[in-house]
Design a protein around this motif. Sequence first.
Motif, short mmCIF file in Angstrom:
data_model
loop_
_atom_site.label_atom_id
_atom_site.label_comp_id
_atom_site.label_asym_id
_atom_site.label_seq_id
_atom_site.Cartn_x
_atom_site.Cartn_y
_atom_site.Cartn_z
N THR A 1 -13.61 44.28 7.59
CA THR A 1 -14.91 43.68 7.32
C THR A 1 -15.85 43.83 8.52
O THR A 1 -15.41 43.78 9.68
CB THR A 1 -14.76 42.20 6.97
OG1 THR A 1 -14.01 41.54 8.01
CG2 THR A 1 -14.03 42.02 5.65
N TYR A 2 -17.11 43.99 8.20
CA TYR A 2 -18.15 44.16 9.20
C TYR A 2 -19.34 43.32 8.78
O TYR A 2 -19.60 43.17 7.58
CB TYR A 2 -18.56 45.64 9.29
CG TYR A 2 -17.40 46.57 9.52
CD1 TYR A 2 -16.70 47.11 8.44
CD2 TYR A 2 -16.97 46.87 10.81
CE1 TYR A 2 -15.61 47.94 8.63
CE2 TYR A 2 -15.88 47.70 11.01
CZ TYR A 2 -15.20 48.23 9.91
OH TYR A 2 -14.12 49.04 10.12
N TYR A 3 -20.06 42.80 9.78
CA TYR A 3 -21.15 41.87 9.48
C TYR A 3 -22.37 42.15 10.35
O TYR A 3 -22.24 42.56 11.50
CB TYR A 3 -20.70 40.43 9.75
CG TYR A 3 -19.46 40.03 8.99
CD1 TYR A 3 -18.20 40.15 9.56
CD2 TYR A 3 -19.56 39.52 7.70
CE1 TYR A 3 -17.06 39.79 8.85
CE2 TYR A 3 -18.42 39.17 6.99
CZ TYR A 3 -17.18 39.31 7.57
OH TYR A 3 -16.05 38.96 6.87
N THR A 4 -23.53 41.88 9.78
CA THR A 4 -24.72 41.91 10.60
C THR A 4 -24.65 40.77 11.61
O THR A 4 -24.01 39.73 11.36
CB THR A 4 -25.97 41.79 9.72
OG1 THR A 4 -27.13 42.08 10.49
CG2 THR A 4 -26.11 40.43 9.08
N ASN A 5 -25.27 40.95 12.77
CA ASN A 5 -25.11 39.98 13.87
C ASN A 5 -25.50 38.55 13.48
O ASN A 5 -24.87 37.59 13.92
CB ASN A 5 -25.94 40.43 15.07
CG ASN A 5 -25.32 41.60 15.80
OD1 ASN A 5 -24.13 41.86 15.66
ND2 ASN A 5 -26.12 42.32 16.55
N SER A 6 -26.51 38.42 12.65
CA SER A 6 -27.02 37.09 12.34
C SER A 6 -26.06 36.23 11.52
O SER A 6 -26.24 35.01 11.43
CB SER A 6 -28.36 37.19 11.61
OG SER A 6 -28.21 37.86 10.37
N VAL A 7 -25.02 36.85 10.93
CA VAL A 7 -24.09 36.07 10.11
C VAL A 7 -22.68 36.07 10.68
O VAL A 7 -21.80 35.40 10.14
CB VAL A 7 -24.07 36.55 8.64
CG1 VAL A 7 -25.48 36.63 8.08
CG2 VAL A 7 -23.33 37.85 8.48
N LYS A 8 -22.45 36.79 11.75
CA LYS A 8 -21.10 36.85 12.34
C LYS A 8 -20.63 35.46 12.71
O LYS A 8 -21.36 34.68 13.31
CB LYS A 8 -21.11 37.75 13.57
CG LYS A 8 -21.06 39.23 13.27
CD LYS A 8 -21.04 40.04 14.55
CE LYS A 8 -21.05 41.53 14.26
NZ LYS A 8 -21.13 42.35 15.50
N GLY A 9 -19.38 35.17 12.36
CA GLY A 9 -18.82 33.86 12.65
C GLY A 9 -19.15 32.81 11.61
O GLY A 9 -18.59 31.71 11.65
N ARG A 10 -20.07 33.11 10.70
CA ARG A 10 -20.45 32.13 9.68
C ARG A 10 -20.11 32.61 8.27
O ARG A 10 -19.80 31.80 7.40
CB ARG A 10 -21.96 31.86 9.75
CG ARG A 10 -22.43 31.32 11.09
CD ARG A 10 -23.87 30.84 11.02
NE ARG A 10 -24.80 31.92 10.71
CZ ARG A 10 -25.59 31.93 9.63
NH1 ARG A 10 -25.56 30.93 8.77
NH2 ARG A 10 -26.43 32.94 9.43
N PHE A 11 -20.17 33.90 8.04
CA PHE A 11 -19.88 34.46 6.72
C PHE A 11 -18.55 35.22 6.77
O PHE A 11 -18.22 35.85 7.78
CB PHE A 11 -20.98 35.44 6.29
CG PHE A 11 -22.32 34.83 5.97
CD1 PHE A 11 -22.59 33.49 6.23
CD2 PHE A 11 -23.31 35.60 5.41
CE1 PHE A 11 -23.83 32.93 5.93
CE2 PHE A 11 -24.56 35.07 5.11
CZ PHE A 11 -24.81 33.73 5.38
N THR A 12 -17.81 35.15 5.66
CA THR A 12 -16.54 35.87 5.57
C THR A 12 -16.46 36.59 4.22
O THR A 12 -16.57 35.95 3.17
CB THR A 12 -15.36 34.91 5.69
OG1 THR A 12 -15.45 34.20 6.93
CG2 THR A 12 -14.04 35.67 5.66
#
Length: 115
Positions: A58-69
Motif C-alpha cells: 500500500t502507498y498513500y499520499t502524504n496528507s493521509v499517511k498514518g490516518r488512512f489504511t
Amino acid sequence: EVQLVESGGGLVQPGGSLRLSCSASGFTLVSENMYWLRQAPGKELEWVSTISSVGGFTYYTNSVKGRFTASRDRAKNKMYLELTSLKTEDTATYYCAKDRAGTIRGQGTQVIVSS
C-alpha cells in the motif's frame, strides 16, 4: 462488464472514522493495481492510495499517511479504505479505480467531515 461500486461514505465529525468499501465485478480485483482517488468540491481529482497487485503493498499520499489504511479481500473481490482522524479537508467524493487517472472508476461515495 467491469463495474466498481463504492459505499460507506457519510457525515462525520472531525476526528471521526469511516470505512469505505469498493465492490468489483467483471474482473479479479487482486490481479490489478487498484487505487483510491478523491475529488473535493471545486478541486481536481486527487490520488489517495494504491494497493499493488503483487503483494498487496500500500502507498498513500502524504496528507493521509498514518490516518488512512487500504486493504483488500480476495474472497469477496472487494477493497476498503479505513479513514481515521478525519479532518475537514478530507471532505470529498471518494472513488475506487482501476487506473490512477480515474478513467475506470465507480460512481463514488461522499465523505463530509464537519462539526
